[in-house]
Scaffold this active site. Structure first.
Site, short mmCIF file in Angstrom:
data_model
loop_
_atom_site.label_atom_id
_atom_site.label_comp_id
_atom_site.label_asym_id
_atom_site.label_seq_id
_atom_site.Cartn_x
_atom_site.Cartn_y
_atom_site.Cartn_z
N ALA A 45 -41.19 80.55 -42.23
CA ALA A 45 -41.62 80.55 -40.82
C ALA A 45 -42.02 79.12 -40.49
O ALA A 45 -43.21 78.81 -40.38
CB ALA A 45 -42.77 81.52 -40.58
N GLY B 205 -41.14 77.39 -37.77
CA GLY B 205 -41.47 77.20 -36.35
C GLY B 205 -40.69 76.05 -35.71
O GLY B 205 -41.21 75.38 -34.80
N ASN C 217 -28.84 77.75 -31.31
CA ASN C 217 -29.77 78.63 -32.02
C ASN C 217 -30.56 79.45 -31.02
O ASN C 217 -31.52 78.96 -30.42
CB ASN C 217 -30.71 77.80 -32.91
CG ASN C 217 -31.64 78.67 -33.75
OD1 ASN C 217 -31.64 79.89 -33.60
ND2 ASN C 217 -32.41 78.05 -34.61
N CYS D 61 -33.85 82.13 -33.80
CA CYS D 61 -34.95 81.84 -34.73
C CYS D 61 -36.00 82.94 -34.61
O CYS D 61 -36.55 83.15 -33.53
CB CYS D 61 -35.58 80.48 -34.42
SG CYS D 61 -37.08 80.20 -35.38
N LYS E 192 -25.30 81.08 -32.77
CA LYS E 192 -25.82 81.70 -34.00
C LYS E 192 -26.57 82.98 -33.66
O LYS E 192 -27.58 82.96 -32.94
CB LYS E 192 -26.73 80.72 -34.74
CG LYS E 192 -27.16 81.25 -36.12
CD LYS E 192 -27.71 80.16 -36.98
CE LYS E 192 -28.06 80.65 -38.37
NZ LYS E 192 -28.55 79.57 -39.23
N THR F 158 -31.90 84.61 -40.00
CA THR F 158 -32.68 85.37 -40.99
C THR F 158 -33.22 86.68 -40.42
O THR F 158 -33.30 86.88 -39.20
CB THR F 158 -33.85 84.52 -41.49
OG1 THR F 158 -34.61 84.07 -40.36
CG2 THR F 158 -33.36 83.32 -42.28
N GLY G 279 -25.63 83.98 -44.88
CA GLY G 279 -26.65 84.94 -45.33
C GLY G 279 -26.45 85.29 -46.79
O GLY G 279 -25.58 86.10 -47.13
N GLY H 169 -27.29 78.40 -47.53
CA GLY H 169 -28.64 77.94 -47.23
C GLY H 169 -29.55 78.00 -48.43
O GLY H 169 -29.71 77.03 -49.18
N THR H 170 -30.11 79.17 -48.68
CA THR H 170 -31.10 79.33 -49.74
C THR H 170 -30.56 78.89 -51.11
O THR H 170 -31.29 78.32 -51.91
CB THR H 170 -31.56 80.81 -49.78
OG1 THR H 170 -32.02 81.14 -48.46
CG2 THR H 170 -32.69 81.02 -50.76
C1 SIN Z 1 -37.75 77.97 -38.38
O1 SIN Z 1 -37.80 76.75 -38.10
O2 SIN Z 1 -38.72 78.72 -38.23
C2 SIN Z 1 -36.46 78.56 -38.88
C3 SIN Z 1 -35.31 78.24 -38.01
C4 SIN Z 1 -34.45 79.41 -37.69
O3 SIN Z 1 -34.55 80.47 -38.33
O4 SIN Z 1 -33.63 79.32 -36.79
#
Ligand code: SIN
Length: 304
Positions: free
Chosen positions: A72, A74, A127, A130, A164, A192, A242, A264-265
């Protein structure tokens, strides 16, 4: 031996292979994004950029859980102007750059996208999904809003626009269709999944934001379902995202209907070598199964 081609054409972009990093992984300095490319990605994706510098949420912002991690952040970022300086260095080296971006209003989405397009990015990733910033996450669950913001951005940029999508919706096909109707050139599926982690000692949520977004292997079956449903609904190409950790995961996404994939992860857990490993595994899979090009397997799982 037949020559295997990993190169793809994606909404007008010519990429040497279908892999890229997911937005947010490794940030957005030219040095780090260059390394992603040098390690075998076909394109690089920036962390999401906003109009102005933004701090994001206070720590803790990341927690590892079984088969994944919850973040998270942000949407912390130094703002679009900062990145335009970095972009010049990447473009001088011919690296395909997809800029992820967001806005807090429709006008901000348009302004950030225009600056990035004029600045020379190869494509944009909008995006609207988020899960950690209320306005941005909620936008992605409203098909009408997705269509409007897509249309407004598309009207003022000269480069391909990917939207996205969020998995945190009841009908992802509807949101995918809305993006397509708004003029998106492609989709990225998915961001996510909303999640919570609890600390049994403090008896409190671990993340300062309480909720975060789950990524990593635990997300993969959900994200594949999202790609499947979007692919049944739209004609535009989909970038799958994902829980992709290896070439088998990448092949699953391609068969499911993705034309390209983001990692990503796994970049964090396995390192940048994951790109070359996926490229090589994909090449071996195509060869062993009598295919010559990546595009030949896209969406095969949908065919009777
Ligand atoms: C984030 O910055 O909280 C994550 C970015 C995202 O999930 O788009």
């Amino acid at each position: 031996m037949a020559e295997i081609r990993l190169a793809i054409e994606l909404a007008g972009l010519r990429l040497r292979n279908p892999t890229m990093n997911a937005a947010g992984v490794l940030g957005l300095t030219a040095g780090l994004l260059r390394r992603v490319y040098e390690e075998g990605a076909g394109a690089v994706v920036t962390k999401s950029l906003g109009l102005k510098p933004r701090m994001g949420h206070p720590n803790p912002t990341v927690v590892y859980v079984e088969a994944g991690l919850i973040n998270a952040m942000g949407l912390p970022n130094p703002g679009v102007e900062y990145f335009l300086g970095e972009l010049g260095r990447l473009k001088a080296e011919g690296i395909p750059v997809i800029a992820s971006f967001f806005g807090e209003t429709l006008e901000e989405f348009v302004e950030v996208a225009s600056r990035l397009s004029e600045g020379g990015v190869d494509a944009l990733e909008l995006n609207c999904s988020c899960p950690n910033v209320e306005g941005v996450g909620l936008l992605g669950s409203d098909p009408g809003a997705v269509e409007r913001v897509t249309e407004a951005v598309k009207g003022c940029v000269d480069v391909p626009l990917f939207v996205k999508l969020s998995p945190n919706v009841s009908d992802i096909a509807q949101v995918a269709r809305a993006a397509e109707q708004g003029g998106a050139d492609g989709l990225t599926a998915v961001n996510t999944l909303r999640a919570v982690a609890i600390d049994v000692e403090t008896r409190r949520p671990i993340l300062s934001n309480v909720t975060g977004g789950l990524s990593g292997p635990a997300l993969k079956p959900v994200a594949l379902r999202c790609v499947w449903e979007a692919a049944e609904e739209v004609e535009i190409p989909i970038i799958g995202c994902g829980g992709i950790s290896n070439w088998r995961d990448a092949v699953e996404y391609l068969l499911c209907g993705a034309s390209a994939i983001q990692v990503g992860t796994a970049v964090m857990s396995r390192g940048l070598g994951v790109f070359r490993e996926i490229d090589e595994g994909l090449r071996r899979y195509l060869e062993a199964n009598g295919f010559k090009e990546v595009s030949e397997i896209v969406g095969l799982a949908h065919k009777a």
